[in-house]
Design an enzyme around this catalytic site. Structure first.
Site, PDB file in Angstrom:
ATOM      1  N   TRP A 152       0.825  -1.216   0.000  1.00 25.36           N
ATOM      2  CA  TRP A 152       0.000   0.000   0.000  1.00 25.36           C
ATOM      3  C   TRP A 152       0.852   1.257   0.000  1.00 25.36           C
ATOM      4  O   TRP A 152       0.478   2.267  -0.608  1.00 25.36           O
ATOM      5  CB  TRP A 152      -0.992  -0.018   1.159  1.00 25.36           C
ATOM      6  N   ASP A 184      -1.438   6.707   6.979  1.00 25.76           N
ATOM      7  CA  ASP A 184      -2.554   5.887   6.519  1.00 25.76           C
ATOM      8  C   ASP A 184      -2.848   4.898   7.652  1.00 25.76           C
ATOM      9  O   ASP A 184      -2.051   4.013   7.934  1.00 25.76           O
ATOM     10  CB  ASP A 184      -2.157   5.147   5.238  1.00 25.76           C
ATOM     11  N   LYS A 197     -12.671  -1.649   7.037  1.00 25.90           N
ATOM     12  CA  LYS A 197     -11.936  -2.608   7.844  1.00 25.90           C
ATOM     13  C   LYS A 197     -12.368  -2.570   9.312  1.00 25.90           C
ATOM     14  O   LYS A 197     -12.626  -3.592   9.907  1.00 25.90           O
ATOM     15  CB  LYS A 197     -10.430  -2.348   7.727  1.00 25.90           C
TER      16      LYS A 197
END
Length: 366
Positions: free
Chosen positions: A101, A171, A195
């Site tokens: 990511w 993040d 999530k």
């Protein structure tokens, strides 16, 4: 049969919240309209949104210096939006490369022609099984970007690197509200909802307002200044995901807040890591010092045996344990709503599986 969902996202939500959504689905607040039908300009929505924002500010102890945005586009949209908004002084951005990511965020930032992008540390040499330890910024940057929890590789920053004078961007998609982040240490935090909060379609951004150029003129939906001015209501917001997130925030407050969630997540992950560390068949793939609380990849070291384990575990009600395609093996994702009983069921199944495969192996104690 009880089913436990170990999906990395979209992931399970609190059962109480799902039941409340079910009860209110056809008539929100006795309006005879579904929450999916109410106007984003209505008083019903305004009250719902303001409560959700206030609850999030309380849960994360967001200081008054920071503004909260509820946006669309997923966390991936922020890979472009963040540099457009923050990288305007030096036009230099630093990244710490900790896996898939962060690599995606780096690639998107490099598409912006006027930005200088540096990777100041990387876990590439160890296959991203550990976080880089030597993280130094030799230049002045508009910000340094960190992927705080790496869902695929199973690593997490337990402590932020010392980068004096640098603005940090984090993040926190996979451990928001499940780990106590010090928001004041960041210039900006962002997270997708699917999530640890609610259904996909919502992204949270928390940004220190004095970092923004109030004179900037970016495309409206990519401009934090314009979005803040309209209080996340510049266009039709993702009403249903915001509604669901608001319910999760209230549920979290009832459970004892983020500190309690972190304690529970530590209990679940410690149970599984203890089994992995004592097993002769299974092995955790992330370095001990950098292990994630929420995403735990592991393997037997044998692809065929891994596939057998996933198949038999699914048949036993332990679902979505297959590892990400980039790394293989297995992965157990256990966010806030995931119960301790599910972690215990997985450990017990692993012990039985290990005995079946190698009867001579000792069974680890729970």
């Amino acid at each position: 049969m009880v089913v436990y969902n170990f999906s990395a996202g979209p992931a399970m939500m609190p059962s109480e919240v799902v039941e409340q959504i079910k009860a209110e689905l056809t008539s929100y607040k006795a309006s005879q309209m579904s929450v999916m039908e109410i106007s984003h300009r209505s008083d019903l929505y305004a009250q719902m949104f303001q409560e959700a924002k206030a609850d999030l500010r309380e849960l994360l102890a967001v200081p008054k210096t920071h503004r909260i945005l509820f946006l669309q586009g997923g966390a991936s949209m922020q890979f472009t939006t963040v540099p457009l908004n923050l990288a305007y002084k030096t036009k230099r951005i630093a990244f710490v490369d900790t896996g898939h990511w962060s690599q995606t965020a780096i690639a998107d930032a490099k598409l912006l022609p006027d930005k200088e992008v540096d990777v100041i540390a990387s876990g590439h040499e160890n296959g991203y099984t550990a976080l880089p330890t030597k993280i130094k910024a030799q230049k002045d940057y508009d910000y340094v970007h960190l992927t705080i929890n790496n869902t695929i590789e199973g690593t997490m920053f337990q402590k932020l690197p010392e980068l004096a004078g640098q603005t940090l961007v984090g993040d926190i998609s996979s451990n928001i509200l499940g780990y106590q982040h010090n928001v004041d240490k960041y210039g900006l935090l962002y997270a997708s909802a699917q999530k640890n909060i609610g259904p996909a379609g919502l992204t949270l951004v928390i940004v220190k307002e004095d970092l923004l150029d109030q004179e900037q003129d970016l495309p409206s939906m990519l401009d934090y200044v314009k979005l803040i001015k309209e209080d996340s209501n510049l266009n039709t917001p993702p009403v249903f995901p915001i509604y669901a997130a608001g319910l999760v925030f209230k549920w979290l407050k009832k459970q004892g807040g983020v500190a309690q969630m972190q304690r529970q997540n530590e209990e679940k992950s410690n149970l599984l890591y203890e089994q992995l560390d004592n097993s002769k068949l299974f092995k955790a793939t992330a370095a001990k010092a950098d292990r994630s609380l929420t995403n735990i990849p592991f393997t037997t070291g044998d692809k065929a045996l891994d596939e057998r384990f996933v198949t038999e575990a699914t048949q036993a009600g332990l679902c979505n344990l297959k590892g990400h395609a980039l790394v293989g093996g297995m992965r157990a994702s256990m966010y806030n709503a995931f119960p301790y009983a599910g972690a215990k069921a997985l450990v017990e199944f692993m012990q039985k599986f290990e005995q079946q495969v190698h009867p001579s192996f000792a069974v680890s104690a729970l």
